[in-house]
Scaffold this active site. Structure first.
Site, PDB file in Angstrom:
ATOM      1  N   ARG A   1     -10.142  -7.715   9.949  1.00 50.20           N
ATOM      2  CA  ARG A   1      -9.964  -8.725   8.887  1.00 50.20           C
ATOM      3  C   ARG A   1     -10.812  -9.949   9.191  1.00 50.20           C
ATOM      4  O   ARG A   1     -10.449 -11.070   8.855  1.00 50.20           O
ATOM      5  CB  ARG A   1      -8.489  -9.123   8.755  1.00 50.20           C
ATOM      6  CG  ARG A   1      -7.611  -7.998   8.271  1.00 50.20           C
ATOM      7  CD  ARG A   1      -6.281  -8.500   7.694  1.00 50.20           C
ATOM      8  NE  ARG A   1      -5.513  -7.368   7.211  1.00 50.20           N
ATOM      9  CZ  ARG A   1      -4.382  -6.942   7.753  1.00 50.20           C
ATOM     10  NH1 ARG A   1      -3.864  -7.574   8.798  1.00 50.20           N
ATOM     11  NH2 ARG A   1      -3.753  -5.891   7.250  1.00 50.20           N
TER      12      ARG A   1
ATOM     13  N   ASP B   1      -7.739   4.277   9.309  1.00 51.25           N
ATOM     14  CA  ASP B   1      -7.422   3.702   8.005  1.00 51.25           C
ATOM     15  C   ASP B   1      -8.542   4.117   7.072  1.00 51.25           C
ATOM     16  O   ASP B   1      -9.703   3.727   7.279  1.00 51.25           O
ATOM     17  CB  ASP B   1      -7.348   2.166   8.104  1.00 51.25           C
ATOM     18  CG  ASP B   1      -5.934   1.670   7.933  1.00 51.25           C
ATOM     19  OD1 ASP B   1      -5.391   1.875   6.837  1.00 51.25           O
ATOM     20  OD2 ASP B   1      -5.392   1.104   8.890  1.00 51.25           O
TER      21      ASP B   1
ATOM     22  N   LYS C   1      -3.391   5.099   6.077  1.00 49.93           N
ATOM     23  CA  LYS C   1      -3.692   5.669   7.397  1.00 49.93           C
ATOM     24  C   LYS C   1      -3.644   7.189   7.347  1.00 49.93           C
ATOM     25  O   LYS C   1      -2.809   7.759   6.645  1.00 49.93           O
ATOM     26  CB  LYS C   1      -2.671   5.176   8.419  1.00 49.93           C
ATOM     27  CG  LYS C   1      -2.773   3.691   8.706  1.00 49.93           C
ATOM     28  CD  LYS C   1      -1.733   3.262   9.711  1.00 49.93           C
ATOM     29  CE  LYS C   1      -1.917   1.799  10.057  1.00 49.93           C
ATOM     30  NZ  LYS C   1      -1.745   0.910   8.872  1.00 49.93           N
TER      31      LYS C   1
ATOM     32  N   ASP D   1     -12.328   0.187  12.517  1.00 45.00           N
ATOM     33  CA  ASP D   1     -12.622   0.107  11.082  1.00 45.00           C
ATOM     34  C   ASP D   1     -14.063  -0.323  10.855  1.00 45.00           C
ATOM     35  O   ASP D   1     -14.728  -0.842  11.754  1.00 45.00           O
ATOM     36  CB  ASP D   1     -11.656  -0.885  10.421  1.00 45.00           C
ATOM     37  CG  ASP D   1     -10.226  -0.375  10.463  1.00 45.00           C
ATOM     38  OD1 ASP D   1     -10.018   0.782  10.067  1.00 45.00           O
ATOM     39  OD2 ASP D   1      -9.345  -1.121  10.909  1.00 45.00           O
TER      40      ASP D   1
ATOM     41  N   CYS E   1     -12.612  -7.521  14.884  1.00 42.84           N
ATOM     42  CA  CYS E   1     -11.480  -7.656  13.953  1.00 42.84           C
ATOM     43  C   CYS E   1     -11.763  -7.020  12.585  1.00 42.84           C
ATOM     44  O   CYS E   1     -12.789  -7.266  11.973  1.00 42.84           O
ATOM     45  CB  CYS E   1     -11.160  -9.131  13.759  1.00 42.84           C
ATOM     46  SG  CYS E   1      -9.867  -9.403  12.537  1.00 42.84           S
TER      47      CYS E   1
ATOM     48  N   ARG F   1       0.834  -1.206   0.000  1.00 42.07           N
ATOM     49  CA  ARG F   1       0.000   0.000   0.000  1.00 42.07           C
ATOM     50  C   ARG F   1       0.870   1.258   0.000  1.00 42.07           C
ATOM     51  O   ARG F   1       0.526   2.263  -0.592  1.00 42.07           O
ATOM     52  CB  ARG F   1      -0.878  -0.025   1.267  1.00 42.07           C
ATOM     53  CG  ARG F   1      -2.058   0.902   1.249  1.00 42.07           C
ATOM     54  CD  ARG F   1      -2.839   0.890   2.575  1.00 42.07           C
ATOM     55  NE  ARG F   1      -2.790  -0.327   3.330  1.00 42.07           N
ATOM     56  CZ  ARG F   1      -3.725  -1.288   3.330  1.00 42.07           C
ATOM     57  NH1 ARG F   1      -4.808  -1.150   2.603  1.00 42.07           N
ATOM     58  NH2 ARG F   1      -3.590  -2.373   4.075  1.00 42.07           N
ATOM     59  N   TYR F   2       1.980   1.201   0.724  1.00 42.88           N
ATOM     60  CA  TYR F   2       2.888   2.345   0.836  1.00 42.88           C
ATOM     61  C   TYR F   2       4.193   1.970   0.133  1.00 42.88           C
ATOM     62  O   TYR F   2       4.582   0.802   0.116  1.00 42.88           O
ATOM     63  CB  TYR F   2       3.196   2.646   2.309  1.00 42.88           C
ATOM     64  CG  TYR F   2       1.972   2.807   3.182  1.00 42.88           C
ATOM     65  CD1 TYR F   2       1.300   4.022   3.267  1.00 42.88           C
ATOM     66  CD2 TYR F   2       1.497   1.740   3.930  1.00 42.88           C
ATOM     67  CE1 TYR F   2       0.185   4.167   4.068  1.00 42.88           C
ATOM     68  CE2 TYR F   2       0.381   1.871   4.745  1.00 42.88           C
ATOM     69  CZ  TYR F   2      -0.266   3.090   4.809  1.00 42.88           C
ATOM     70  OH  TYR F   2      -1.361   3.220   5.595  1.00 42.88           O
TER      71      TYR F   2
ATOM     72  N   CYS G   1     -10.835 -11.632  17.847  1.00 38.08           N
ATOM     73  CA  CYS G   1     -11.388 -10.408  18.420  1.00 38.08           C
ATOM     74  C   CYS G   1     -12.719 -10.126  17.736  1.00 38.08           C
ATOM     75  O   CYS G   1     -12.799 -10.213  16.500  1.00 38.08           O
ATOM     76  CB  CYS G   1     -10.420  -9.254  18.180  1.00 38.08           C
ATOM     77  SG  CYS G   1      -8.715  -9.685  18.583  1.00 38.08           S
TER      78      CYS G   1
ATOM     79  N   ARG H   1       7.175  -0.212   2.179  1.00 42.44           N
ATOM     80  CA  ARG H   1       6.911  -1.360   3.050  1.00 42.44           C
ATOM     81  C   ARG H   1       5.784  -2.223   2.500  1.00 42.44           C
ATOM     82  O   ARG H   1       4.921  -1.720   1.778  1.00 42.44           O
ATOM     83  CB  ARG H   1       6.577  -0.902   4.477  1.00 42.44           C
ATOM     84  CG  ARG H   1       5.439   0.111   4.578  1.00 42.44           C
ATOM     85  CD  ARG H   1       5.618   0.936   5.846  1.00 42.44           C
ATOM     86  NE  ARG H   1       4.555   1.886   6.088  1.00 42.44           N
ATOM     87  CZ  ARG H   1       4.529   3.125   5.602  1.00 42.44           C
ATOM     88  NH1 ARG H   1       5.486   3.539   4.792  1.00 42.44           N
ATOM     89  NH2 ARG H   1       3.548   3.940   5.902  1.00 42.44           N
TER      90      ARG H   1
ATOM     91  N   CYS I   1      -5.435 -16.964  14.164  1.00 43.89           N
ATOM     92  CA  CYS I   1      -5.064 -16.194  15.358  1.00 43.89           C
ATOM     93  C   CYS I   1      -5.253 -17.057  16.592  1.00 43.89           C
ATOM     94  O   CYS I   1      -6.091 -17.960  16.590  1.00 43.89           O
ATOM     95  CB  CYS I   1      -5.948 -14.956  15.484  1.00 43.89           C
ATOM     96  SG  CYS I   1      -5.836 -13.861  14.064  1.00 43.89           S
TER      97      CYS I   1
HETATM   98  S1  SF4 Z   1      -7.649  -8.186  15.383  1.00 48.52           S
HETATM   99 FE1  SF4 Z   1      -8.143  -9.851  13.927  1.00 48.52          FE
HETATM  100  S2  SF4 Z   1      -6.162 -10.384  13.023  1.00 48.52           S
HETATM  101 FE2  SF4 Z   1      -5.716  -9.251  14.922  1.00 48.52          FE
HETATM  102  S3  SF4 Z   1      -5.555 -10.854  16.547  1.00 48.52           S
HETATM  103 FE3  SF4 Z   1      -7.666 -10.104  16.554  1.00 48.52          FE
HETATM  104  S4  SF4 Z   1      -8.738 -11.584  15.238  1.00 48.52           S
HETATM  105 FE4  SF4 Z   1      -6.563 -11.790  14.755  1.00 48.52          FE
END
Ligand code: SF4
Length: 347
Positions: free
Chosen positions: A110, A308, A315, A271, A108, A88-89, A105, A92, A101
């Site tokens: 993603r 973002d 960002k 997000d 999340c 994206r940048y 979360c 990097r 994971c």
């Molecule tokens: S935010 Fe998403 S990618 Fe990051 S640890 Fe939690 S579940 Fe995994």
């Protein structure tokens, strides 16, 4: 204790009541669940609003998708020239070797890509193409291993990745984004640390934590082992309603990082991931919270508040402004108490 992965296990661990079983089952059909033993231990079952539970225990609000939410909120796919790479940048890239994971979360960004139904682990062929891309693009100075959580990979796999990066001269920095030191602190042992250092490059590790209670003695010890080994640590947190949208909680979180030798880095505005509107606060509320940190805690404890931009535009800093151009080369600048001063001062 094992990682809790199903609604029945949530019930057995008393993390949900029997009345919430159907709700958890409905969410589990859509999104992955994982609560590590360290996190399950940390949850206060007597508090219906426990900020740790809120981050990891599924809730029916996750099934309510609002019109502005999107499956790829930060536009990873828009900037993916080869599988596993996000460029994206200019200087990097993200290397997303794994989409698994140790915990999932509920907010999340993603969440459509991670978990058992997600994008999985890169095949050896895809990995070869990802490394070839990095090697061909001499402008890539930093490789950021994220995903998923790269520290779920075995030390042997991590070591292989680091040794391949060692062969690419123009890559100077390797950064890991992870929750492991908090959610599985025992995993941070000598073997893992040796793997993280196997490239010989400068290695940074950005720890994701959102509430000061996550920085337990065990988590702090795990981070201490990393820092003692020469791995520089940064923090990243998400500003989340009902978890850390409080000046005192935020101040304690940032101080806990600094006490653990972790420099606060990013505080993300949440997000627009599907089913996460119950975690979002307004940008004005976020700015007021960030302003409350100024003066309250040391400059060492100040993260950068960022958003973002949806669609993959990168960002943007959204911290509250402290300076206004009042014309004729003069400015009004506000101090940490909110009082305004002329700059330059009147003669
Ligand atoms: S935010 Fe998403 S990618 Fe990051 S640890 Fe939690 S579940 Fe995994």
């Amino acid at each position: 204790m094992r990682t809790i992965r199903t609604p029945a296990e949530l019930l057995e661990a008393e993390l949900i009541s029997p009345e919430r079983l159907r709700e958890a089952e409905a969410v589990a059909e859509r999104y992955a669940i994982a609560i590590s033993p360290a996190i399950a231990d940390l949850i206060d079952r007597t508090d219906p609003n426990d900020p740790i539970a809120r981050q990891f225990v599924p809730h029916s609000a996750e099934l309510e998708v609002t019109p502005e939410e999107r499956e790829d909120p930060i536009g990873d796919l828009t900037h993916s020239p080869v599988e596993g790479i996000v460029h994206r940048y200019p200087d990097r890239v993200l290397l997303k070797a794994v989409h698994v994971c140790p915990v999932y979360c509920r907010f999340c960004f993603r969440r459509e890509m991670v978990g058992p139904q997600g994008f999985g682990t890169l095949s050896p062929e895809a990995m070869d193409k990802a490394f070839a891309y990095i090697a061909e693009h001499r402008e890539i100075w930093e490789v950021i291993l994220t995903g998923g959580d790269p520290l779920v990979l075995s030390p042997r796999r991590l070591s292989e990745i680091m040794q391949r990066l060692a062969e690419i001269d123009h890559v100077k920095i390797v950064r890991f984004h992870t929750r492991v030191p908090v959610v599985e602190p025992d995993r941070v042992d000598a073997e893992l640390i040796a793997a993280l250092k196997a490239s010989g490059k400068t290695t940074y590790l950005a720890l994701h934590a959102n509430h000061p209670r996550e920085l337990t003695d065990e988590a702090r010890s795990a981070c201490g082992r990393l820092v003692d080994a020469g791995i520089a640590m940064l923090s990243q947190s998400v500003l989340l309603k009902g978890i850390n949208d409080d000046p005192d909680v935020l101040a304690r979180l940032m101080r806990a990082f600094v006490e653990t030798r972790i420099k606060p880095y990013y505080l993300h505005h949440p997000d627009l991931a599907p089913g996460t509107s119950h975690f979002r606060l307004s940008i004005e509320e976020g700015q007021a919270l960030v302003a409350s940190l100024r003066g309250r805690v040391s400059g060492l404890c100040q993260p950068t508040y960022i958003l973002d931009i949806p669609g993959g535009y990168g960002k943007a800093v959204i911290a509250p402004g402290t300076i206004t151009n009042t014309g004729d080369g003069c400015y009004a600048i506000s101090d940490f108490r909110g009082d305004s001063h002329a700059y330059p001062p009147e003669a």
